[in-house]
Design an enzyme around this catalytic site. Structure first.
Site, mmCIF file in Angstrom:
data_model
loop_
_atom_site.group_PDB
_atom_site.id
_atom_site.type_symbol
_atom_site.label_atom_id
_atom_site.label_comp_id
_atom_site.label_asym_id
_atom_site.label_seq_id
_atom_site.Cartn_x
_atom_site.Cartn_y
_atom_site.Cartn_z
ATOM 1 N N LYS A 56 0.978 -1.158 0.092
ATOM 2 C CA LYS A 56 0.045 0.018 0.030
ATOM 3 C C LYS A 56 0.933 1.253 0.152
ATOM 4 C CE LYS A 56 -1.822 2.756 2.907
ATOM 5 N NZ LYS A 56 -1.822 3.991 2.127
ATOM 6 N N GLU A 93 10.265 1.419 10.175
ATOM 7 C CA GLU A 93 11.043 2.261 9.814
ATOM 8 C C GLU A 93 10.527 3.628 10.255
ATOM 9 O OE1 GLU A 93 14.421 1.857 9.604
ATOM 10 O OE2 GLU A 93 14.265 -0.337 9.265
ATOM 11 N N GLU A 98 9.780 16.029 15.185
ATOM 12 C CA GLU A 98 10.090 15.673 13.926
ATOM 13 C C GLU A 98 9.473 16.914 13.218
ATOM 14 O OE1 GLU A 98 8.989 12.207 11.818
ATOM 15 O OE2 GLU A 98 11.010 12.407 10.987
ATOM 16 N N CYS A 126 13.710 10.901 6.214
ATOM 17 C CA CYS A 126 13.692 10.532 7.713
ATOM 18 C C CYS A 126 14.838 10.797 8.532
ATOM 19 C CB CYS A 126 13.363 8.957 7.926
ATOM 20 S SG CYS A 126 14.487 7.869 6.662
ATOM 21 N N THR A 136 2.120 6.407 13.498
ATOM 22 C CA THR A 136 1.628 5.573 12.954
ATOM 23 C C THR A 136 2.078 4.174 13.007
ATOM 24 O OG1 THR A 136 0.977 7.081 11.059
ATOM 25 C CG2 THR A 136 0.830 4.837 10.411
ATOM 26 N N GLY A 137 3.380 4.091 13.276
ATOM 27 C CA GLY A 137 3.990 2.851 13.634
ATOM 28 C C GLY A 137 3.522 2.181 14.966
ATOM 29 N N GLY A 172 7.270 5.022 7.846
ATOM 30 C CA GLY A 172 6.284 6.169 8.199
ATOM 31 C C GLY A 172 6.560 6.944 9.609
ATOM 32 N N SER A 173 5.685 7.387 9.850
ATOM 33 C CA SER A 173 5.828 8.272 11.171
ATOM 34 C C SER A 173 5.916 7.226 12.669
ATOM 35 C CB SER A 173 4.765 9.380 11.456
ATOM 36 O OG SER A 173 3.331 8.574 11.448
ATOM 37 N N THR A 174 6.405 7.822 13.601
ATOM 38 C CA THR A 174 6.325 6.988 14.705
ATOM 39 C C THR A 174 5.108 6.725 15.361
ATOM 40 O OG1 THR A 174 8.468 7.601 15.490
ATOM 41 C CG2 THR A 174 7.150 6.901 17.213
HETATM 42 P P1 NAD Z 1 2.586 8.157 7.752
HETATM 43 O O1 NAD Z 1 2.772 7.463 9.058
HETATM 44 O O2 NAD Z 1 1.473 9.356 8.101
HETATM 45 O O3 NAD Z 1 2.096 7.274 6.626
HETATM 46 C C1 NAD Z 1 2.804 6.291 6.110
HETATM 47 C C2 NAD Z 1 2.026 5.217 5.545
HETATM 48 O O4 NAD Z 1 0.995 4.407 6.503
HETATM 49 C C3 NAD Z 1 1.039 5.640 4.697
HETATM 50 O O5 NAD Z 1 0.834 4.698 3.430
HETATM 51 C C4 NAD Z 1 -0.288 5.769 5.372
HETATM 52 O O6 NAD Z 1 -1.351 5.625 4.258
HETATM 53 C C5 NAD Z 1 -0.110 4.618 6.000
HETATM 54 N N1 NAD Z 1 -1.221 4.635 7.203
HETATM 55 C C6 NAD Z 1 -1.380 5.753 8.105
HETATM 56 N N2 NAD Z 1 -2.118 5.232 9.112
HETATM 57 C C7 NAD Z 1 -2.267 3.864 9.104
HETATM 58 C C8 NAD Z 1 -2.794 2.872 9.851
HETATM 59 N N3 NAD Z 1 -3.525 3.261 10.989
HETATM 60 N N4 NAD Z 1 -2.631 1.626 9.678
HETATM 61 C C9 NAD Z 1 -1.901 1.299 8.525
HETATM 62 N N5 NAD Z 1 -1.422 2.249 7.531
HETATM 63 C C10 NAD Z 1 -1.447 3.432 7.811
HETATM 64 O O7 NAD Z 1 3.972 8.715 7.303
HETATM 65 P P2 NAD Z 1 4.364 9.735 6.109
HETATM 66 O O8 NAD Z 1 3.779 11.187 6.292
HETATM 67 O O9 NAD Z 1 3.684 9.214 4.761
HETATM 68 O O10 NAD Z 1 5.743 9.611 5.949
HETATM 69 C C11 NAD Z 1 6.651 10.501 6.916
HETATM 70 C C12 NAD Z 1 7.315 9.943 7.981
HETATM 71 O O11 NAD Z 1 7.911 8.651 7.741
HETATM 72 C C13 NAD Z 1 8.142 10.567 8.868
HETATM 73 O O12 NAD Z 1 8.035 10.605 10.130
HETATM 74 C C14 NAD Z 1 9.535 9.936 8.587
HETATM 75 O O13 NAD Z 1 10.552 10.085 9.275
HETATM 76 C C15 NAD Z 1 9.150 8.677 8.339
HETATM 77 N N6 NAD Z 1 10.185 7.727 7.450
HETATM 78 C C16 NAD Z 1 10.822 7.025 8.067
HETATM 79 C C17 NAD Z 1 11.923 6.149 7.211
HETATM 80 C C18 NAD Z 1 12.804 5.381 7.953
HETATM 81 O O14 NAD Z 1 13.730 4.669 7.277
HETATM 82 N N7 NAD Z 1 13.026 5.423 9.303
HETATM 83 C C19 NAD Z 1 12.057 6.501 5.798
HETATM 84 C C20 NAD Z 1 11.272 7.515 5.305
HETATM 85 C C21 NAD Z 1 10.255 8.070 5.979
#
Ligand code: NAD
Length: 489
Positions: A182, A258, A391, A293, A239-240, A235-237
């Protein structure tokens, strides 16, 4: 071709399931970050469609020979996929650039070759692993064999759409799994072409699928699906955490996370070339407009060189030219959305209220259509200032001065994040001391940022993540290990 006309880039508004494009009813508008224009509509997969995609992946895993064929044959197909990607700049390049923050020239010069070579790296690992023979008593043979999980769900962010997806998809496929990806709802389209090229290369239909949609509906349904054996997320902490708790409740099932960062760049007075180091520091926070990130978002500098260093930084910041991803002259990328730019500005304004002094930037550029944020330098901040704690994910650098190595380390420590750090010094002993003491997943010395050394894993300490992308670790994280014990008659 360095530029293109964004109005001529046709996108296919669809999912990709079982080797076929699947159009669906439009669920949301998708805008170009470069000019803010809506350029497509996105279908949103509901739980029923997610079920279909996962079931298709499971069927393909069970009935195709992807997992069971000789690993070198799997690797050969993946290398063909990499070659197709390398040759697809004319289609994939504008597709990636038009809807993301990635400049077209960088997509052609970096993202596409980086993704292709990363696929080759993981393909090469397909037959470079094995279990072990255990030290059992000699009338038995005990061993471990490695097996793919089955269906892996990959959830990707928007900041480097193709390369972030490839970090997840390539090792999972090389290990013999089926994948449902996704992509971010903000940058959904290039992954369709990515999957189409996989099919063309010979990866069986249904082994690599793409479902479109937001996190709340589509991402959540994917994590909850009982046939998804593992979730790999970037993605973000916040959401993780949410994904991990969902996976705990419905499983438990394993997750790789990540997540976010707030990475420091430590600069000592002995750096031999101030201008060169300043350029490295500036690039580390303005590349992709800070939407990385591992952005080096906290400059921690020895007080004696602060004034001339700041002058170099300001010179570099002022020379950057914001502009659309399809303009070959632009050197500062747009912010992904107006909402995100407002969020960046909100933190900068709160930082000012908490005492930060703006040395450069401090607001959005006016009149450019899309949202572009001025490279910003904030001084007078302590470790409680919002610009230091949170962040920002934009081109905003905080500035803190130190007088001793010990003080530099105190400033570098972050309560929440531990993704990466940069150390700039001519003193090798000092660098070696700091490498051990910094509580982060990656340290760069006299450089900043990743290279094409795929063998080095990437991942966070603390709340920046769990598990690794890249390296052997990422490949092995897509395998599970079975113990076998045989009585010898
Ligand atoms: P985000 O967490 O908003 O979204 C990431 C993904 O998760 C998207 O596809 C989103 O649709 C999905 N998502 C959101 N809520 C969800 C849920 N409840 N269940 C399942 N999936 C869900 O992050 P973003 O704004 O797309 O990206 C930016 C963030 O990503 C920053 O915090 C950045 O530091 C991090 N990032 C980390 C790395 C790394 O390697 N550590 C690399 C790139 C980006």
């Amino acid at each position: 071709m360095d530029s293109f006309d964004p109005r001529l880039i046709a996108v296919r508004s669809a999912h990709f399931i079982g080797g076929q494009y699947r159009e669906g009813p439009a669920g949301m508008d998708v805008s170009r970050p470069s000019d803010g224009q809506v350029y497509a509509e996105l279908p949103v997969a509901d739980a029923a469609l997610v079920d279909e995609a996962v079931s298709t992946a499971w069927q393909a895993f069970k009935t195709s020979d992807w997992a069971t064929r000789p690993p070198r044959e799997r690797a050969r197909v993946m290398r063909r996929w990499a070659d197709l990607i390398d040759a697809d700049g004319a289609v994939l390049g504008p597709l990636e650039a038009v809807g993301s923050t990635r400049p077209h020239k960088d997509v052609l010069g970096w993202d596409i070759p980086y993704v292709a070579e990363g696929i080759r790296f993981f393909a090469e690992l397909a037959d470079k692993h094995g279990g072990e023979v255990a030290a059992t008593q000699t009338d038995r043979l005990g061993m471990q064999i490695a097996e793919p999980y089955g269906v892996i769900a990959a959830i990707a962010p928007w900041n480097f759409p193709l390369s972030m997806a490839s970090w997840k998809v390539a090792p999972a496929l090389a290990a013999g799994n089926a994948v449902v990806l996704k992509p971010s709802e903000l940058t959904p389209f290039s992954s369709l072409r990515f999957a189409e090229l996989a099919l063309q290369a010979g990866i069986p239909a249904g082994i690599f699928n793409v479902v479109q949609g937001d996190g709340r509906v589509t991402g959540d349904a994917l994590c909850r699906h009982p046939r998804v054996a593992k979730v790999t997320f970037t993605g973000s902490t916040a959401t993780g955490s949410s994904i991990m708790s969902t996976c705990a409740l419905v499983g438990p099932k394993p997750v790789t996370l990540e997540l976010g960062g707030k990475s420091p760049q430590l600069v000592f007075a002995d750096v031999p070339d101030l201008a060169k180091t300043a350029r490295t520091v500036a690039l580390a926070i303005t590349g992709n407009a800070g939407q990385v990130c591992v952005s080096g978002s906290r400059l921690i500098i020895e007080r004696s060189i602060m004034a001339p260093f700041v002058e170099h930084l300001q010179g570099y910041f002022n020379a950057l030219k914001p502009g659309p991803t399809w303009s070959p002259d632009a050197t500062l990328a747009p912010i992904i959305s107006r909402l995100q730019a407002t969020r960046i500005d909100g933190i900068v304004q709160r930082a000012r209220q908490a005492g930060a002094e703006v040395l450069s930037g401090g607001g959005l550029f006016d009149g450019l259509g899309g949202a572009y944020y001025q490279p910003t330098l904030l001084a007078g901040v302590d470790n409680h200032n919002p610009a230091v704690c949170e962040e920002i994910f934009g081109p905003v650098l905080t500035l803190q001065a130190f007088d001793s190595e010990e003080q530099a380390l105190q400033l570098a420590a972050h309560d929440t994040y531990g993704l990466a750090a940069g150390v700039h010094t001519a003193d090798l002993n000092r660098a070696l001391r700091l490498i051990r003491q910094l509580e982060v997943g990656t340290v760069w010395v006299n450089r900043y940022g990743r290279s094409n050394d795929y063998i080095l894993p990437t991942g966070g300490y603390k709340r920046s993540g769990i598990g690794k992308d890249l390296g052997r670790e990422a490949f092995e994280a897509n395998l599970r290990f079975k113990s076998v014990l045989i009585d010898i008659g």
